[in-house]
Design an enzyme around this catalytic site. Structure first.
Site, mmCIF file in Angstrom:
data_model
loop_
_atom_site.group_PDB
_atom_site.id
_atom_site.type_symbol
_atom_site.label_atom_id
_atom_site.label_comp_id
_atom_site.label_asym_id
_atom_site.label_seq_id
_atom_site.Cartn_x
_atom_site.Cartn_y
_atom_site.Cartn_z
ATOM 1 N N CYS A 116 7.458 0.737 -7.816
ATOM 2 C CA CYS A 116 7.162 -0.625 -7.350
ATOM 3 C C CYS A 116 6.603 -1.518 -8.456
ATOM 4 O O CYS A 116 6.494 -2.731 -8.279
ATOM 5 C CB CYS A 116 6.217 -0.569 -6.160
ATOM 6 S SG CYS A 116 6.967 0.232 -4.743
ATOM 7 N N HIS A 256 3.050 -7.558 -5.429
ATOM 8 C CA HIS A 256 4.029 -6.624 -4.874
ATOM 9 C C HIS A 256 3.811 -6.549 -3.361
ATOM 10 O O HIS A 256 2.676 -6.530 -2.892
ATOM 11 C CB HIS A 256 3.839 -5.240 -5.513
ATOM 12 C CG HIS A 256 4.631 -4.176 -4.840
ATOM 13 N ND1 HIS A 256 5.990 -4.280 -4.661
ATOM 14 C CD2 HIS A 256 4.262 -2.994 -4.267
ATOM 15 C CE1 HIS A 256 6.422 -3.210 -4.022
ATOM 16 N NE2 HIS A 256 5.391 -2.413 -3.768
ATOM 17 N N ASN A 286 9.053 -3.651 2.007
ATOM 18 C CA ASN A 286 8.847 -3.286 0.601
ATOM 19 C C ASN A 286 10.209 -2.973 -0.034
ATOM 20 O O ASN A 286 10.813 -1.942 0.268
ATOM 21 C CB ASN A 286 7.915 -2.076 0.531
ATOM 22 C CG ASN A 286 7.606 -1.648 -0.890
ATOM 23 O OD1 ASN A 286 8.204 -2.138 -1.847
ATOM 24 N ND2 ASN A 286 6.671 -0.727 -1.035
HETATM 25 C C1 LIG Z 1 1.680 3.935 5.547
HETATM 26 C C2 LIG Z 1 0.555 3.050 6.096
HETATM 27 C C3 LIG Z 1 1.151 1.787 6.673
HETATM 28 C C4 LIG Z 1 -0.140 3.805 7.214
HETATM 29 O O1 LIG Z 1 -1.193 3.014 7.724
HETATM 30 P P1 LIG Z 1 -2.634 3.634 7.947
HETATM 31 O O2 LIG Z 1 -3.457 2.585 8.535
HETATM 32 O O3 LIG Z 1 -3.057 4.234 6.640
HETATM 33 O O4 LIG Z 1 -2.349 4.714 9.009
HETATM 34 P P2 LIG Z 1 -2.651 6.260 8.940
HETATM 35 O O5 LIG Z 1 -1.678 6.930 7.992
HETATM 36 O O6 LIG Z 1 -4.119 6.473 8.716
HETATM 37 O O7 LIG Z 1 -2.293 6.652 10.408
HETATM 38 C C5 LIG Z 1 -3.037 6.179 11.528
HETATM 39 C C6 LIG Z 1 -2.374 6.705 12.786
HETATM 40 O O8 LIG Z 1 -1.157 6.009 13.017
HETATM 41 C C7 LIG Z 1 -0.086 6.933 13.165
HETATM 42 N N1 LIG Z 1 1.136 6.338 12.620
HETATM 43 C C8 LIG Z 1 1.630 6.454 11.374
HETATM 44 N N2 LIG Z 1 2.773 5.769 11.281
HETATM 45 C C9 LIG Z 1 2.993 5.211 12.484
HETATM 46 C C10 LIG Z 1 3.999 4.391 13.014
HETATM 47 N N3 LIG Z 1 5.045 3.999 12.270
HETATM 48 N N4 LIG Z 1 3.899 3.989 14.290
HETATM 49 C C11 LIG Z 1 2.885 4.361 15.065
HETATM 50 N N5 LIG Z 1 1.882 5.150 14.634
HETATM 51 C C12 LIG Z 1 1.937 5.562 13.352
HETATM 52 C C13 LIG Z 1 -0.520 8.151 12.401
HETATM 53 O O9 LIG Z 1 0.155 9.299 12.828
HETATM 54 C C14 LIG Z 1 -2.001 8.184 12.695
HETATM 55 O O10 LIG Z 1 -2.185 8.748 13.970
HETATM 56 P P3 LIG Z 1 -3.407 9.752 14.244
HETATM 57 O O11 LIG Z 1 -4.651 8.912 13.991
HETATM 58 O O12 LIG Z 1 -3.195 10.139 15.658
HETATM 59 O O13 LIG Z 1 -3.241 10.864 13.259
HETATM 60 C C15 LIG Z 1 -0.475 2.735 5.016
HETATM 61 O O14 LIG Z 1 -1.187 3.885 4.663
HETATM 62 C C16 LIG Z 1 0.107 2.155 3.784
HETATM 63 O O15 LIG Z 1 0.614 1.036 3.794
HETATM 64 N N6 LIG Z 1 -0.031 2.862 2.650
HETATM 65 C C17 LIG Z 1 0.382 2.383 1.370
HETATM 66 C C18 LIG Z 1 1.855 2.219 1.319
HETATM 67 C C19 LIG Z 1 2.304 1.711 0.031
HETATM 68 O O16 LIG Z 1 1.748 0.805 -0.498
HETATM 69 N N7 LIG Z 1 3.378 2.330 -0.454
HETATM 70 C C20 LIG Z 1 4.128 1.923 -1.543
HETATM 71 C C21 LIG Z 1 3.355 1.894 -2.768
HETATM 72 S S1 LIG Z 1 4.155 0.792 -3.752
#
Ligand SMILES: CC(C)(COP(=O)(O)OP(=O)(O)OC[C@H]1O[C@@H](n2cnc3c(N)ncnc32)[C@H](O)[C@@H]1OP(=O)(O)O)[C@@H](O)C(=O)NCCC(=O)NCCS
Length: 332
Positions: A116, A256, A286
């Site tokens: 990214c 980004h 993204n």
């Molecule tokens: C992936 C991302 C959106 C997840 O959001 P988050 O707030 O961290 O969520 P978590 O991973 O802590 O998950 C929270 C809960 O939601 C659930 N969950 C995850 N994806 C889900 C979805 N698509 N729909 C519904 N629930 C979801 C998880 O299973 C978890 O449930 P639990 O509490 O029962 O275990 C976030 O971590 C993120 O954006 N990370 C960085 C991504 C990024 O920048 N990537 C590219 C780098 S360039």
């Protein structure tokens, strides 16, 4: 002799037509529109459909449009750099394929892999060829077909990514314009948190790797989130500080587009209000190397000569960085 700088003299983007909405994702995995929107800021993403349609299709469309818009002949291009993690093929480079598609017969071309942060890294590499005086027209394209490496049975990643491409033309100037300063970083210890497990030389494709779904992007979202917020904000603040810039001196933050919450946290840390933050994550998700040029393309008409821009990125690797850019032209 006056110092040469690289300035952006044109920008063009390309996104495929097909819209993958949150509603459609609800039919593929256990998720819902409200969760995706509140946790990421994404409503829909574009997907490149069709057989034999690789990243170069989008990259070439962006470069073709850029040449037409800037009145540049393909033979005039000296260099094309394509930032991508989804090349058409392991080799030759997607940049070579793009060069052939647009008829850039006199350019040399290569790919750059920094996930990214790819566009930001490629912009700075391209800028060095301009600053050294050896090359006069450099095209930097960020393009990714993320749908080719996204596992549409994994709800934690498939909601995030989309396909797209953006390209800029870099040319020399002796004015105080263009790329003024950058801080670029990488840390290979980030590999376990964001990577593709197979398909490279360490684990070539086998029936087993396919069965284990190892040819898809793997991410530990929460860890990546924390690193992204801290590192992107740190380098952005550092590049502002060493150039004597306060929040009010910055016309636009061009971040980004990985997650709206990461963008908001970065802007907050830099003292930049939401009205000065370029954002299109809602419509494209993204697009990896394409997010920053797609933002510049969509906001081009609002940019004025002399505007101070901070471009900031974070990605797999880990890789991250910030560039201070003085915009070089008024809306045309
Ligand atoms: C992936 C991302 C959106 C997840 O959001 P988050 O707030 O961290 O969520 P978590 O991973 O802590 O998950 C929270 C809960 O939601 C659930 N969950 C995850 N994806 C889900 C979805 N698509 N729909 C519904 N629930 C979801 C998880 O299973 C978890 O449930 P639990 O509490 O029962 O275990 C976030 O971590 C993120 O954006 N990370 C960085 C991504 C990024 O920048 N990537 C590219 C780098 S360039």
């Amino acid at each position: 002799m006056d110092k040469l700088r690289a300035m952006i003299t044109g920008i063009e983007g390309y996104v495929p037509e097909y819209r993958l909405t949150n509603k459609e994702l609800e039919t593929l995995v256990d998720t819902n529109d409200e969760w995706i929107l509140t946790r990421t800021g994404i409503r829909e993403r574009r997907i490149l459909k069709g057989d034999d349609q690789g990243t170069s299709v989008m990259g070439a469309a962006a470069v073709q449009g850029l040449l037409e818009k800037t009145g540049t002949k393909p033979e005039e291009i000296d260099l094309i750099i394509c930032a991508t993690v989804t090349p058409d093929l392991p080799f030759p480079a997607t940049a070579n394929i793009i060069a052939d598609k647009v008829g850039a017969k006199n350019s040399f071309s290569f790919d750059l892999a920094a996930a990214c942060s790819g566009f930001l890294f490629a912009l700075n590499v391209g800028s060095q060829f301009i600053q050294s005086g050896t090359h006069k027209k450099v095209v930097v394209v960020g393009a990714d077909k993320m749908s080719s490496i996204v596992d549409y049975s994994d709800r934690t990643t498939c909601i995030l990514f989309g396909d797209g491409a953006g390209a800029v033309l870099l040319e020399p100037t002796t004015e105080e314009m263009g790329i003024m300063d950058s801080i670029l970083k990488s840390d290979g210890s980030g590999e376990p948190f964001l990577h593709m497990k197979a398909g490279g030389s360490r684990r070539p494709a086998t029936h087993e790797t396919v069965d284990k779904r190892e040819h898809f992007a793997y991410q530990e979202g929460a860890t990546v989130f924390k690193f992204a917020v801290t590192n992107m904000a740190d380098v952005s603040a550092e590049v502002m500080e060493r150039n004597g810039l306060q929040g009010e001196d910055v016309a636009w933050l061009v971040p980004h587009q990985a997650n709206k919450r990461i963008i908001d946290a970065t802007a907050n840390r830099m003292g930049i209000g939401p009205d000065k933050v370029m954002m299109n994550i809602e419509r494209y998700g993204n697009t990896t190397a394409a997010t920053i040029p797609l933002c510049l393309w969509e906001y081009e008409k609002q940019l004025k000569k002399g505007d101070n821009l901070i471009l900031a990125a974070f990605g797999g690797g880990f890789t991250w960085g910030a560039t201070y850019l003085k915009w070089a032209y008024d809306p045309k």
